[in-house]
Design a protein around this motif. Structure first.
Motif, mmCIF file in Angstrom:
data_model
loop_
_atom_site.group_PDB
_atom_site.id
_atom_site.type_symbol
_atom_site.label_atom_id
_atom_site.label_comp_id
_atom_site.label_asym_id
_atom_site.label_seq_id
_atom_site.Cartn_x
_atom_site.Cartn_y
_atom_site.Cartn_z
ATOM 1 N N VAL A 1 0.848 -1.185 0.000
ATOM 2 C CA VAL A 1 0.000 0.000 0.000
ATOM 3 C C VAL A 1 0.889 1.242 0.000
ATOM 4 C CG1 VAL A 1 -1.867 1.238 1.175
ATOM 5 C CG2 VAL A 1 -1.743 -1.260 1.323
ATOM 6 N N THR A 2 0.573 2.159 -0.888
ATOM 7 C CA THR A 2 1.335 3.404 -0.919
ATOM 8 C C THR A 2 0.983 4.241 0.300
ATOM 9 O OG1 THR A 2 -0.321 4.719 -2.082
ATOM 10 C CG2 THR A 2 1.152 3.390 -3.441
ATOM 11 N N GLY A 3 1.825 5.193 0.611
ATOM 12 C CA GLY A 3 1.467 6.192 1.606
ATOM 13 C C GLY A 3 0.593 7.250 0.960
ATOM 14 N N GLY A 4 0.344 8.318 1.675
ATOM 15 C CA GLY A 4 -0.406 9.424 1.102
ATOM 16 C C GLY A 4 -1.582 9.852 1.952
ATOM 17 N N VAL A 5 -2.315 10.812 1.437
ATOM 18 C CA VAL A 5 -3.493 11.367 2.106
ATOM 19 C C VAL A 5 -4.735 10.801 1.429
ATOM 20 C CG1 VAL A 5 -4.756 13.491 2.640
ATOM 21 C CG2 VAL A 5 -2.243 13.481 2.663
ATOM 22 N N ALA A 6 -5.694 10.312 2.210
ATOM 23 C CA ALA A 6 -6.868 9.632 1.659
ATOM 24 C C ALA A 6 -7.880 10.627 1.093
ATOM 25 C CB ALA A 6 -7.529 8.780 2.735
ATOM 26 N N ARG A 7 -8.379 10.330 -0.129
ATOM 27 C CA ARG A 7 -9.508 11.060 -0.706
ATOM 28 C C ARG A 7 -10.784 10.354 -0.298
ATOM 29 N NH1 ARG A 7 -10.789 11.660 -6.081
ATOM 30 N NH2 ARG A 7 -11.674 13.688 -5.594
ATOM 31 N N PRO A 8 -11.710 11.020 0.401
ATOM 32 C CA PRO A 8 -12.930 10.355 0.855
ATOM 33 C C PRO A 8 -13.839 9.909 -0.277
ATOM 34 C CG PRO A 8 -13.021 12.714 1.315
ATOM 35 C CD PRO A 8 -11.619 12.408 0.887
ATOM 36 N N GLN A 9 -13.756 10.562 -1.445
ATOM 37 C CA GLN A 9 -14.617 10.175 -2.554
ATOM 38 C C GLN A 9 -14.265 8.808 -3.125
ATOM 39 O OE1 GLN A 9 -13.001 13.054 -2.298
ATOM 40 N NE2 GLN A 9 -14.304 14.791 -2.842
ATOM 41 N N SER A 10 -12.961 8.468 -3.155
ATOM 42 C CA SER A 10 -12.528 7.245 -3.835
ATOM 43 C C SER A 10 -11.707 6.312 -2.960
ATOM 44 C CB SER A 10 -11.686 7.612 -5.067
ATOM 45 O OG SER A 10 -10.497 8.287 -4.672
ATOM 46 N N TYR A 11 -11.445 6.699 -1.691
ATOM 47 C CA TYR A 11 -10.611 5.921 -0.770
ATOM 48 C C TYR A 11 -9.170 5.791 -1.266
ATOM 49 C CZ TYR A 11 -15.310 4.461 0.714
ATOM 50 O OH TYR A 11 -16.628 4.438 1.097
ATOM 51 N N GLU A 12 -8.751 6.644 -2.184
ATOM 52 C CA GLU A 12 -7.401 6.566 -2.727
ATOM 53 C C GLU A 12 -6.440 7.458 -1.948
ATOM 54 O OE1 GLU A 12 -6.902 5.906 -7.210
ATOM 55 O OE2 GLU A 12 -8.743 7.066 -7.068
ATOM 56 N N LEU A 13 -5.202 6.987 -1.826
ATOM 57 C CA LEU A 13 -4.136 7.760 -1.212
ATOM 58 C C LEU A 13 -3.424 8.554 -2.295
ATOM 59 C CD1 LEU A 13 -2.744 4.933 1.098
ATOM 60 C CD2 LEU A 13 -4.187 6.862 1.791
ATOM 61 N N ILE A 14 -3.228 9.836 -2.048
ATOM 62 C CA ILE A 14 -2.610 10.714 -3.042
ATOM 63 C C ILE A 14 -1.532 11.554 -2.375
ATOM 64 C CG2 ILE A 14 -4.662 10.839 -4.515
ATOM 65 C CD1 ILE A 14 -5.299 13.538 -3.185
ATOM 66 N N GLY A 15 -0.732 12.231 -3.206
ATOM 67 C CA GLY A 15 0.269 13.150 -2.687
ATOM 68 C C GLY A 15 1.679 12.599 -2.717
#
Length: 259
Positions: free
Chosen positions: A146-160
């Motif tokens: 699993v990558t790190g990052g900040v979660a987007r609540p719309q898609s549960y994806e980690l970004i940044g």
């Protein structure tokens, strides 16, 4: 109709039309106007729509439904596409999965494949989607990264940039992209630029790229480009896709599978 089902129906109507009146929505869903007013107020509190006098409008110009409200849209097509994508992945490969409803179905299709019940590992799955990692982590034969990052609540994806750091250190065999739009001239795209950037990096780290998209996503454009069409090796979609649209993808050099 349950509240969750009613909310999902309201949000889908709102995405389709851009604006809904209370009386119009009440008639569509066969409920009282008071119920719709209460629903609109509660959805506005969660910033899923903007309340207006007598109705509601979509929340912003790049509005997208949270993942949990998109799951039921084109469900059977997504499941067929997902199984076809899963069949393209060989045991032992390292697979990158972006977030989204179709890629979530791909994860589920991989989880039930009989030839992936054992191995060390049977698959390595790299994902920035928290819900996909959660579903596959209980499969001991799968190695989950699993990558790190900040979660987007719309898609549960980690970004940044934290996600960038992990993806920059790995190489994968195949990246499976979930997209909101895929056009033969303009490429694959997402609503959010940070999400698109992570998906682009996942593509760059892959030997081959598969776009998993039901026919409603084809021939469309969206705000943030993920990659050019020629960066994609295979498109898997459903048989409702326009034949001329599919032909344009084939002319661009893609292998096209319609199921």
């Amino acid at each position: 109709m349950s509240r969750d089902a009613r909310w999902k129906a309201l949000l889908e109507l709102l995405v389709e039309r851009g604006r809904l009146d209370v009386e119009e929505a009440a008639a569509e869903l066969a409920v009282s106007s008071a119920t719709i007013r209460r629903d609109f107020d509660q959805l506005a509190e969660q910033q899923m729509l903007v309340r207006t006098r007598g109705g509601a409008v979509v929340h912003g110009v790049s509005y997208e439904l949270p993942l949990r409200y998109k799951t039921a849209r084109h469900a059977s097509e997504k499941q067929r596409v997902a199984k076809a994508v899963a069949d393209l992945i060989a045991p032992g490969e390292a697979v990158g999965l972006t977030g989204g409803t179709t890629t979530t179905e791909v994860a589920r299709a991989l989880a039930v494949r009989s030839d992936l019940t054992s191995g060390s590992p049977a698959l390595t799955v790299v994902t920035n989607a928290l819900n996909i990692a959660n579903e596959l982590a209980v499969r001991p034969q799968f190695k989950i990264v699993v990558t790190g990052g900040v979660a987007r609540p719309q898609s549960y994806e980690l970004i940044g940039p934290l996600a960038d750091g992990v993806l920059g250190q790995i190489t994968i065999d195949v990246a499976v992209l979930g997209v909101v739009a895929f056009d033969s001239a303009h490429g694959a795209a997402a609503h959010d630029e940070a999400e698109a950037a992570i998906n682009r990096l996942l593509c760059e780290r892959a030997e081959r790229v598969i776009v998993a998209a039901d026919s409603s996503k084809l021939g469309r454009r969206a705000f943030a480009r993920i990659c050019a069409t020629d960066a994609v090796d295979t498109l898997v979609t459903d048989t409702a896709a326009d034949p001329e649209t599919l032909h344009r993808f084939e002319e661009a050099g893609l292998r096209v599978i319609a199921v």
